[in-house]
Design a protein around this motif. Structure first.
Motif, short mmCIF file in Angstrom:
data_model
loop_
_atom_site.label_atom_id
_atom_site.label_comp_id
_atom_site.label_asym_id
_atom_site.label_seq_id
_atom_site.Cartn_x
_atom_site.Cartn_y
_atom_site.Cartn_z
N UNK A 1 0.79 -1.05 -0.14
CA UNK A 1 -0.18 0.10 -0.01
C UNK A 1 0.86 1.34 -0.08
N UNK A 2 0.72 2.18 -1.08
CA UNK A 2 1.61 3.22 -1.23
C UNK A 2 0.86 4.44 -1.03
N UNK A 3 1.06 5.25 -0.26
CA UNK A 3 0.54 6.86 -0.05
C UNK A 3 -0.79 6.85 -0.25
N UNK A 4 -1.56 5.90 0.53
CA UNK A 4 -3.20 5.70 0.38
C UNK A 4 -3.68 6.74 0.83
N UNK A 5 -4.70 7.40 0.31
CA UNK A 5 -5.68 8.37 0.94
C UNK A 5 -6.95 8.13 0.47
N UNK A 6 -8.09 8.06 1.69
CA UNK A 6 -9.36 7.95 1.17
C UNK A 6 -10.17 8.76 1.69
N UNK B 1 -15.95 16.58 1.60
CA UNK B 1 -15.31 15.34 1.94
C UNK B 1 -14.71 15.44 3.44
N UNK B 2 -14.36 14.05 3.97
CA UNK B 2 -13.79 13.87 5.01
C UNK B 2 -12.58 12.73 4.67
N UNK B 3 -11.49 13.15 5.01
CA UNK B 3 -10.52 12.30 4.58
C UNK B 3 -10.19 11.27 5.70
N UNK B 4 -10.52 9.87 5.39
CA UNK B 4 -10.78 9.08 6.81
C UNK B 4 -9.20 8.32 6.80
N UNK B 5 -8.58 8.26 5.68
CA UNK B 5 -7.15 7.85 6.10
C UNK B 5 -6.13 8.78 5.09
N UNK B 6 -5.09 8.88 5.56
CA UNK B 6 -4.39 9.79 5.08
C UNK B 6 -2.89 9.47 4.69
N UNK C 1 -11.14 6.48 -2.98
CA UNK C 1 -9.70 6.54 -3.17
C UNK C 1 -9.14 7.47 -3.81
N UNK C 2 -8.54 8.51 -2.68
CA UNK C 2 -8.25 9.75 -3.34
C UNK C 2 -6.88 9.79 -4.11
N UNK C 3 -6.09 8.81 -3.56
CA UNK C 3 -4.65 9.01 -3.90
C UNK C 3 -3.99 7.59 -3.51
N UNK C 4 -2.90 7.48 -4.20
CA UNK C 4 -2.06 6.14 -3.95
C UNK C 4 -2.15 5.00 -4.76
N UNK C 5 -1.43 3.98 -4.43
CA UNK C 5 -1.57 2.74 -4.92
C UNK C 5 -1.88 1.53 -3.87
N UNK C 6 -2.44 0.54 -4.46
CA UNK C 6 -2.54 -0.63 -3.67
C UNK C 6 -1.83 -1.73 -4.88
N UNK C 7 -0.68 -2.12 -4.53
CA UNK C 7 -0.16 -2.96 -5.27
C UNK C 7 -0.23 -4.66 -4.74
N UNK D 1 -3.94 7.99 10.25
CA UNK D 1 -2.60 7.87 9.78
C UNK D 1 -1.98 6.55 10.58
N UNK D 2 -0.96 6.18 9.96
CA UNK D 2 0.05 5.25 10.47
C UNK D 2 0.96 6.00 11.48
N UNK D 3 1.08 5.64 12.78
CA UNK D 3 1.86 6.18 13.42
C UNK D 3 3.19 5.51 13.85
N UNK D 4 2.97 4.45 13.54
CA UNK D 4 4.22 3.38 14.00
C UNK D 4 3.92 1.80 13.12
N UNK D 5 5.12 1.36 12.82
CA UNK D 5 4.98 -0.07 12.59
C UNK D 5 6.50 -0.64 12.67
N UNK D 6 6.12 -1.88 12.90
CA UNK D 6 7.46 -2.58 13.43
C UNK D 6 6.98 -4.24 13.65
#
Lengths: 333, 330, 542, 312, 293
Positions: free
Chosen positions: B7-12, B20-25, B65-71, B233-238
């Motif tokens: 998932x690349x730079x996905x905005x919804x 609009x309301x941006x649910x994920x940014x 989906x406003x932006x980004x890619x889902x590969x 937003x994603x705040x952290x991953x690991x």
């Protein structure tokens, strides 16, 4: 908390006691059917709640814990058994008198949406118990509302807003403010934090604990989140299919559960620790229907240790120690 | 290893009466073959929206989906038509939902709902599909499959229904299974059954799982890697160990701290994160977490931190080093 | 969707154009009396006539109403029928005579008349019809009250019957022509209650008329076909179908589209449209009917004849005729209708519309608007009363107009509309009314004793309760003399008396307006009901 | 099932009893009497004779009792206005009402559901707005007025359709004759079904199982017309039970305007002529009809919705 | 609570009158309907003060006259002023509609609320009765009743009310049942509120929006029913005008003066339409479904 010595234990004052409480709900059937069927939501439960303690009820959905809570408050009539509150037998008390006594017993609900009238302002919601019981009017009432809002951590300037303008945690605070408005002795917290997000849950739990200390409250805390229960309770009762299967001090019970069901519950509770090596007791199947409970020990259909005796003989809730009772033929401790 | 999903730079966005309301940014993460990724977060964090956008089911629910890619296997799902997407859904990617009580169609038998899934992707005769369906039910631990096939959802318990949902999801051997809060509505005893089942299945059929949950306990049990979301937003991953051993985002840290211990000494007071989760229509400026953050500085109020790589993991915090040091001090 | 919009537009335009075509300026010329034959009659064809309900094929049945009468008239026959001059003429009876004292009438029956089932018509049938049906008081036969003077009917020989009376009854031949058809005795043998013999009354009637019953579909139609053995000249038409169409608009629509051939236009609302139709002739004719207002003559307010006269002066009857009746009617001053040329007297006391005169007459009677509130009063009592009106045909419109005229004259009139059955119960049976408006229709004979004789004042047809020895004597005399000329003298006197004393307030003699399709030939220029007696002469021009 | 049927039967009997009682007393307490007695020129003797013949001399409760006893044996008596068996008179008319209402129901369901789906799946588009607007208009126009306007247009101006009657002869004629009555009658039912289907559909397509079915990757058509529709139809079926009495009421008007020889017109005629037995007969038959229809609807309901196991 | 529902924005139903109109004005259809109704009601009830022609004054010479200054909408078959009759007829029609609705709501609301709140055998009897009334062809009963009991406006109002209260009873019953079980009602009991106070304070206010919507639609229904009854000749009796009986009267003249029938027909249709649209708009505004999410 350490185990209290026997004498101290017995000296503690009982606030609420239920003896052999049963609550059956009739199942609606056709006009012509003769034998009425019942959902045995609470079936022969006896328990004591001491002044100042937090007693928690845990169990799967359908175990009858919410029903028991409501029966103890006489929000439902009981089918048989007796209940006394603060030394008064309230088993068959007249509704009008009960209304008077119930000032001492309040409820905090699970769903902060449906427990607040959406068409009332916050000040009216919190002020309602004051108004009903003619405790305060005018400026006095207003001041009391401000005081209560501050007490539960709400901004008093928002008293003229409607419930939907608040977040879930704030709404739960409103419900708490309403519940403590009458200075009750006893509060039934029915899944009061279950619907909240984790970060907010902690705030509300802390608030409840603070209030207990400040106001000397006694809680009956109904929940399914075992971690929270462990944190907040003094004693825990485990319910299964209308029966109380185990009662005990919280630490002890968590450490060494006596009933196989308690053991399964605790072992399957997800641990926020990826390195946990806890062995899980995975139960077979699901909780049977309370309208047609299994014979003997109700847990025998899912119990890994069940024998023929369990199938035929219903175990009584017997004391294992001063502070611990269990209803099992083969208790684990 | 090559990632299965990226998932690349996905905005919804969600369409509302006023704009609009941006649910994920602008979120990015990836899932490798055979691993379990948990997306954790509280309500409003956008984790379910993420799952629906991967499935491209958002379009049916006012989302876009406003932006980004889902590969997925290098194919960009965002650019696919709904008809192409239909071939992917239930076939390459499957999903199970939170509410097993309502996720099955009440007026059709279990069998029909299973077979439908098989037939629509595999184009096998009904009879073959029936047999496959029975096998699937057995696989997810349901007995008396021939009876169950003819039953309606209301005749099954919640746990059973969730098993059926899993069977449906597995019908075409998907490479990726998205499980959106699959156990939230279930009792703990059933929850453990289902989680165990999912774990077993993952190994049996070799698929990847994206599991969405708000319960850190569940995440700790099943996840290989964890993605923490807050307010879209994603705040952290690991990896699961990184997250639990050494949370670097104040939110992750607070979240873990506010869970009462299961064993060990009981705390007098629970740690709690102050304040409330912001609504998506009234997000604070700068870092979305800053009003609730202990470490917030002026910088946090003004500008939003990007997800940065550090220590073989990603975190979106201006002050993550302070957080780590703090931890050490403790 | 565009289609719907299109339909909506078409619909709207159509309504507009309908409005336009309804423009009253487009007056068609009225083709009255166009029954003249266009060449030789041709056989064949079917005529369509509307009726408003399911008929009962038994003229004596208590439920045989107008729709039944129309059908029965061509299936059955009476001993006599109304002639084109409106006097009784032979039908099943060839000739008749009366005894000196007027108590026995002998009728010679036509020979060789066949019932539709092939049986022969004889005196037995006549005797049966009257002795077993009409004279059996327990049956309550429709119209039995017309035969109060009849004791029995005796069979003299198969082709001769004697009507034996208890008092002279000059109108007998005229009454026999009026819905008094003869029924086949052989169909009613051993029948306990003839009204419940539905196999005859509803399903398979047998008559002697020019058309025999073919089939009836409830709520839809009744079809009759030519009876080839008809004794009076086989009909030209193959069949007649009566369509059950209660709605007058539908009747008109179908008349315009040639789906109906002939019927009476009771409601004049659509007159203009019909007049402009090219396929329709309109025929107006006098009928034996008059409209009246009855006042409760027990009520002292109405007992003064000056009040009654004043009321008539106050009502512009011609204006009502022109507006509601489309002009088809003549002002009435007494009970004998103009169609009975022999007996009708035009030159009697008349009451022209004259509000001033009304005012004067009322003042003479002591009624005057003394307090200026627009309402007459006398000794402190206001002249106010209720005007009951049944919901039937034009009655309501007429009543509204009458009310307004009376109001202008200073009467305080309250209109009270009633459903027909309720009206009969209240006004006729219970005699509970102050003022009502209605009409009488009667056989084409001047004998109107039933509606005026003081013996009928309490419960019979003398609805206003008028009591006058003079009038009683005259009416009785009219019944006793059988010579037409002598009778004419008596009835002229009666008309003069009526017009002066106003037992009822006479309104008008309506004219019947019938619609006839132009293809229909040789229908006599009399009223529709009468013309049915000559249906065997009708034919269709292609 | 059997128990349900017995229970329903019991309820229905009570219902029919109440309805007949109300009707009987209402009718008989009314001023006036059978039209045969209510002729303007009838004499007192004639009226008395007819009253005795028709058995109207007994007190009302006794007459009701007698009527009830006969009715329970299947004898609805003789029509006071024609002397025929009431049953025969009703049977003559019944098929026409049935024809009208059946067609209306069938067409209303087909088109109502179709429009409802179109409306719901195209929410807030011009299609949705048009259908919504159309159904509100359909609910708002007085049906008899619309009928008259349609007669003006199609019968008088365009001469396409007959203005009255059931059409004699060919099937085509019969078909043409029933077009307008069915269309008019549908204005009472079609919009209701459209709106019900729409709102039911809108609710259903937000359900989780619809999301599930999409997630399975089945065709959108299948999602809408199989998964969603089947569920959306459940409340629509239940509304049909409510529509049937309304339909029969509407039939009274339509039958009057179009000269349609059905039961609706019959009861109006019967009430006006105080044909007590006929009014009672029609009331009983119509009530039974409605009860039976509701029973059928319930059975269909239980077949469509597997969750309804033991009905009632 | 799933996230999807959380994201839906919260609409408020607990709004003041001013805000209510603000909301209403955003729903163009409902707002237009409301304005139209306002105009019609003002015209019908205040119009006769301006247009003072007597609606019952006949003038047979000028029957069926076209539009003129003296009679802006022409005259009817008896030469009565159509405009004046439309105004007075509108009064009666709207009053009958309103009156019927009032009694409908009264009967239905009472039965529904009592059955729902008290439950038990009261519930069983009342709701069985409601279902029975729903499933009988009560229009037939209404026809019989009006034929025989008379046709005064009050009678018509009562007959309409007695044949159409069931829908409201069911709505109120359902709502009462739902809210009776709600937690804030229980909370109110816990606080010591008496059952009556709880009913009035917590249950009824939740039900009122549904009642308002139902009554708006009820007026539409009553007007239609009245006109249908009038068409069958069982409505309010002449010379009193109503739109329904004007229409019935006009039907005779569809050949010669079709405009007579168009006017009241259009009036009825538009008013009913407006009430329906207004009701639908209100439903959207007041429905707790929309406000509580």
């Amino acid at each position: 908390m350490e185990n209290l010595p026997i004498n101290q234990m017995n000296n503690r004052e009982v606030l609420l006691e239920g003896r052999n409480v049963k609550k059956y709900f009739p199942i609606k059937e056709g006009l012509l059917s003769r034998n009425q069927k019942f959902v045995k939501a609470v079936d022969d439960v006896s328990l004591k709640i001491y002044k100042g303690e937090t007693f928690s009820l845990v169990g799967e959905s359908g175990s009858g814990k919410s029903t028991l809570g409501r029966v103890l408050l006489r929000l439902y009539d009981l089918t048989s058994g007796s209940i006394s509150f603060d030394g008064v037998d309230i088993t068959s008390i007249k509704p009008k008198k009960m209304r008077n006594i119930r000032k001492e017993m309040q409820v905090i609900y699970q769903d902060p949406f449906s427990s607040l009238n959406p068409r009332m302002k916050i000040s009216d919601i919190i002020g309602e118990p004051l108004e009903i019981n003619k405790i305060a009017e005018g400026v006095e009432k207003h001041n009391r509302i401000v005081e209560l809002m501050e007490l539960v951590g709400l901004d008093p300037t928002r008293m003229n807003h409607y419930p939907h303008e608040f977040s879930g945690g704030q709404r739960q605070r409103i419900g708490i403010a309403r519940a403590i408005a009458l200075n009750p002795k006893f509060i039934l917290a029915d899944e009061a934090v279950s619907a909240l997000d984790v970060s907010v849950q902690a705030q509300v739990v802390n608030l409840l604990k603070d209030l207990q200390q400040k106001l000397g409250l006694t809680y009956l805390f109904i929940a399914h989140g075992l971690n929270i229960v462990r944190h907040i309770s003094d004693r825990v009762g485990v319910m299964y299919l209308g029966n109380l299967v185990e009662v005990g001090e919280v630490e002890e019970l968590y450490k060494r559960p006596a009933h196989p069901y308690t053991s399964a519950l605790i072992s399957t509770n997800p641990t926020p620790n990826p390195r946990s090596t806890k062995e899980k007791v995975i139960l077979k199947g699901e909780i049977p229907s309370p309208s047609n409970p299994p014979s003997g020990c109700r847990f025998h259909t899912r119990c890994p240790f069940a024998t023929d005796r369990c199938k035929n003989e219903t175990p009584e809730l017997v004391a294992l120690s001063n502070s611990r009772s269990v209803a099992c033929h083969y208790p684990l401790v | 290893m090559k990632e299965l999903l990226r998932v690349e730079n996905l905005s919804v966005d969600f369409q509302k009466e006023k704009g609009f309301i941006r649910a994920i940014d602008n979120i990015s993460f990836e899932v490798y073959p055979g691993e379990t990724v948990c997306i954790v977060g509280e309500s409003g964090s956008g984790k379910s929206v993420t799952s629906l956008s991967i499935m491209r089911l958002l379009e049916y629910e006012n989302g876009k989906i406003a932006n980004g890619e889902i590969l997925f296997n290098d194919q960009n799902l965002v650019e696919m038509s709904q008809e192409q997407m239909r071939q992917v859904r239930g076939n390459d990617i499957s999903i199970i939902f939170q509410e097993p009580m309502t996720a099955l169609n009440p007026v059709f038998t279990i069998g029909k709902q299973l077979i439908e899934s098989i037939v629509s992707h595999k184009h096998v005769p009904k009879k073959v599909a029936w047999e496959q369906a029975c096998e699937l039910l057995a696989l997810v631990g349901i007995n008396d499959v021939n009876v169950r096939m003819k039953q309606y959802p209301h005749e099954l318990s919640g746990g059973m229904r969730q098993r059926v949902m899993i069977a449906i999801a597995l019908a075409c051997n998907p490479k990726l299974l998205i499980a959106d809060e699959p156990t939230t509505a279930l009792d703990v005893t059933i929850e453990s059954q289902i989680l165990t089942l999912l774990n077993d299945l993952k190994n049996k059929v070799h698929m990847s799982i994206v599991l969405i949950t708000h319960d850190m306990g569940v995440a700790a049990e099943v996840a290989d890697r964890i993605v923490v979301m807050y307010a879209g937003k994603i705040v952290e991953q690991g990896t699961v160990y990184q997250i639990f051993d050494e949370p670097t985002h104040p939110y992750t840290k607070g979240l873990l701290q506010s869970i009462p211990n299961e064993s060990g000494p009981r705390e007098e007071r629970l740690y709690s994160i102050k304040g409330n989760i912001p609504s998506l229509s009234q997000l604070p400026a700068g870092c979305r977490f800053h009003p609730r953050c202990e470490y917030a500085t002026e910088q946090c109020k003004k500008s939003e931190p990007d997800l940065v790589v550090g220590n073989n993991r990603k975190v979106a915090c201006w002050n993550f080093e302070r957080v780590i040091n703090d931890k050490v001090e403790q | 969707m565009r289609k719907y919009i299109l339909i909506a537009i078409v619909f709207f335009l159509a309504i507009l154009s309908a409005c336009a075509s309804g423009n009253p300026d487009k007056k068609g010329t009225e083709n009255a009396a166009n029954g003249a034959s266009k060449g030789e009659p041709k056989d064949g064809g079917e005529v369509f006539i509307p009726i408003v309900g399911d008929p009962i094929f038994n003229p004596w049945h208590p439920n045989a109403y107008a729709e039944s009468n129309i059908v029965n008239r061509i299936i059955f026959q009476g001993l006599t029928k109304p002639g084109l001059d409106n006097l009784p003429s032979p039908s099943l009876a060839e000739e008749w005579s009366t005894s000196e004292d007027g108590l026995i009438w002998t009728f010679k029956l036509k020979q060789g008349v066949k019932w539709h089932d092939g049986e022969e018509f004889t005196a037995k049938d006549v005797a049966f019809t009257f002795n077993e049906l009409v004279l059996d008081a327990s049956l309550g036969s429709n119209g039995a009250s017309n035969y109060k003077a009849l004791d029995s009917v005796a069979v003299v020989d198969p082709y001769t019957v004697e009507f034996r009376l208890n008092r002279p009854f000059a109108s007998l031949p005229a009454y026999l022509a009026f819905n008094s058809e003869i029924l086949p005795a052989h169909k009613f043998e051993d029948v306990e209650n003839p009204w419940e013999l539905t196999s005859f009354n509803k399903e398979a009637p047998i008559g002697t008329g020019p058309f025999k019953f073919e089939k009836a579909i409830s709520g839809q139609s009744v079809k009759v076909t030519r009876f080839d053995d008809f004794h009076n000249g086989k009909a030209h038409l193959d069949a007649v179908t009566f369509k059950i169409l209660p709605d007058v608009n539908t009747q008109i629509a179908q008349a315009l589209s040639n789906e109906l051939d002939i019927f009476v236009l009771e409601d004049k609302s659509s007159l203009e449209r019909v007049k402009s139709a090219e396929n329709i002739n309109l025929v107006s004719s006098d009928i034996t009917r008059y409209f009246w207002i009855a006042l409760d003559l027990e009520n002292p307010k109405f007992q003064d004849v000056k009040v009654r006269q004043a009321m008539l002066h106050a009502i512009d009857r011609q204006a009502i005729i022109d507006s509601v009746l489309g002009g088809y009617g003549n002002i009435a001053n007494a009970a004998i209708t103009p169609d009975q040329e022999k007996f009708y007297k035009q030159d009697v006391t008349s009451y022209a519309y004259n509000p001033e005169k009304a005012k004067a007459l009322l003042e003479e009677a002591g009624w005057k608007d003394s307090d200026g509130d627009g309402i007459l009063d006398k000794n402190g009592e206001k002249f106010s009363f209720t005007f009951d009106i049944a919901l039937q045909g034009d009655l309501e419109s007429i009543a509204v107009l009458v009310q307004q005229y009376l109001k202008e004259a200073g009467f305080d009139v309250k209109l009270n509309t009633l459903e027909w059955n309720a009206m009969i119960q209240k006004n006729v049976i219970d005699r509970d009314f102050e003022m009502i408006l209605n009409w009488w229709s009667y056989p084409s004979d001047p004998d109107v004793l039933a509606q005026y004789h003081s013996s009928n004042a309490q419960s019979g047809n003398n609805i206003p309760g008028y009591k006058s020895d003079t009038l009683d004597a005259l009416l009785e005399k009219g019944q006793a003399v059988s010579d037409p000329d002598e009778r004419a003298v008596v009835y002229n006197e009666i008309q003069e008396y009526m017009s002066e004393n106003l037992p009822y307030l006479y309104l008008w003699y309506p004219q019947e307006l019938s619609i006839r399709n132009k293809r229909l030939q040789d229908v006599p220029d009399i009223h529709f009901g009468g013309s049915l007696h000559y249906i065997n002469e009708w034919w269709i021009q292609n | 099932m059997l128990q349900f049927a017995i229970k329903r039967l019991g309820q229905s009997i009570v219902l029919i009893l109440i309805v007949t009682m109300i009707t009987f007393f209402l009718m008989n307490l009314a001023p006036g009497g059978p039209s045969s007695m209510m002729r303007m020129d009838a004499t007192e003797e004639e009226r008395a004779a007819i009253s005795e013949q028709l058995g109207l001399d007994d007190p009302i409760p006794i007459r009701y009792g007698k009527w009830l006893i006969d009715a329970m044996q299947g004898d609805l008596g003789l029509s006071l206005s024609s002397g025929q068996e009431v049953t025969d008179r009703i049977l003559e008319r019944f098929p026409f009402t049935l024809q009208l209402t059946m067609w209306t129901i069938v067409l209303s369901i087909i088109f109502g559901v179709l429009f409802g789906i179109i409306s719901a799946t195209n929410r807030n588009t011009w299609k949705d707005h048009t259908i919504n607007f159309g159904s509100v208009i359909g609910l708002s126009v007085p049906s008899f007025w619309l009928a008259i306007m349609m007669i003006l247009l199609f019968s008088v101006q365009l001469k396409w359709l007959p203005s009255s009657g059931v059409g004699e002869g060919s099937l085509l004629d019969q078909f043409k004759a029933s077009i307008m009555p069915v269309v008019i009658l549908s204005t009472a039912t079609l919009p209701t079904i459209v709106r019900f289907t729409r709102s039911s559909m809108l609710e259903v397509i937000t359900q989780n199982y619809i999301r599930t079915s999409r997630a399975k990757g089945i065709k959108e058509r299948t999602v809408i017309y199989s998964h969603a529709l089947r569920n959306a139809l459940i409340p629509v079926i239940s509304i049909i039970g409510v529509l049937i009495p309304r339909l029969l009421s509407g039939a009274v008007i339509v039958e009057s305007v179009f000269g349609w020889p059905g039961m609706g017109r019959l009861i109006v005629e019967a009430a006006q002529s105080r044909d007590y037995n006929l009014v009672m007969g029609v009331t009983v038959i119509v009530t039974v009809l409605v009860v039976v229809c509701n029973f059928i609807v319930d059975i269909i309901y239980s077949k469509v919705d597997p969750r309804v196991k033991n009905m009632g | 609570m799933s996230e999807m529902t959380e994201i839906r924005d919260v609409r408020t139903s607990t709004v003041g009158l001013k805000s209510f109109f603000h909301q209403l004005s955003k729903n163009y259809v409902a707002f237009t309907a409301f304005l139209f109704l306002l105009i019609i009601h003002l015209a019908v009830f205040l119009g006769p003060l301006v247009w003072t022609v007597n609606p019952e004054a006949v003038d047979p010479i000028n029957a069926l006259a076209g539009w003129s200054l003296e009679h802006p909408l022409g005259t009817d078959n008896l030469g009565r002023d159509v405009l004046s009759r439309m105004l007075y007829g509108g009064q009666i029609t709207l009053l009958v509609g309103f009156g019927s609705m009032l009694f409908t709501v009264l009967i239905g609301g009472l039965i529904g609320a009592v059955a729902g709140y008290f439950g038990g055998w009261i519930d069983t009897i009342l709701m069985r009765f409601t279902e029975a009334m729903m499933s009988i062809p009560n229009f037939f009963l209404a026809l019989v009743a009006l034929t025989v009991l008379g046709k005064s406006p009050f009678m018509i109002i009562m007959v309409i009310a007695f044949t159409s209260w069931m829908e409201i009873a069911r709505v109120v019953y359902g709502e009462t049942l739902k809210w009776k079980e709600s937690e804030f009602v229980e909370a109110s009991n816990v606080m010591g509120s008496s059952p009556i106070r709880t009913l009035m304070k917590h249950v009824i206010p939740q039900v009122i929006p549904s009642i308002i919507v139902a009554s708006t639609l009820g007026i539409a229904w009553a007007i239609l029913t009245e006109s249908a009854i009038s068409y069958l000749g069982l409505g309010i009796q002449p010379p009193t005008a109503t739109w329904g009986n004007m229409l019935q009267n006009a039907q005779q003249y569809i050949w010669t003066a079709p405009v007579l029938g168009v006017l009241p027909g259009v009036a009825i249709t538009l008013v009913v339409l407006a009430y329906n649209f207004f009701g639908d708009g209100l439903r959207d505004l007041l429905d707790p479904k929309n406000s509580r999410k």
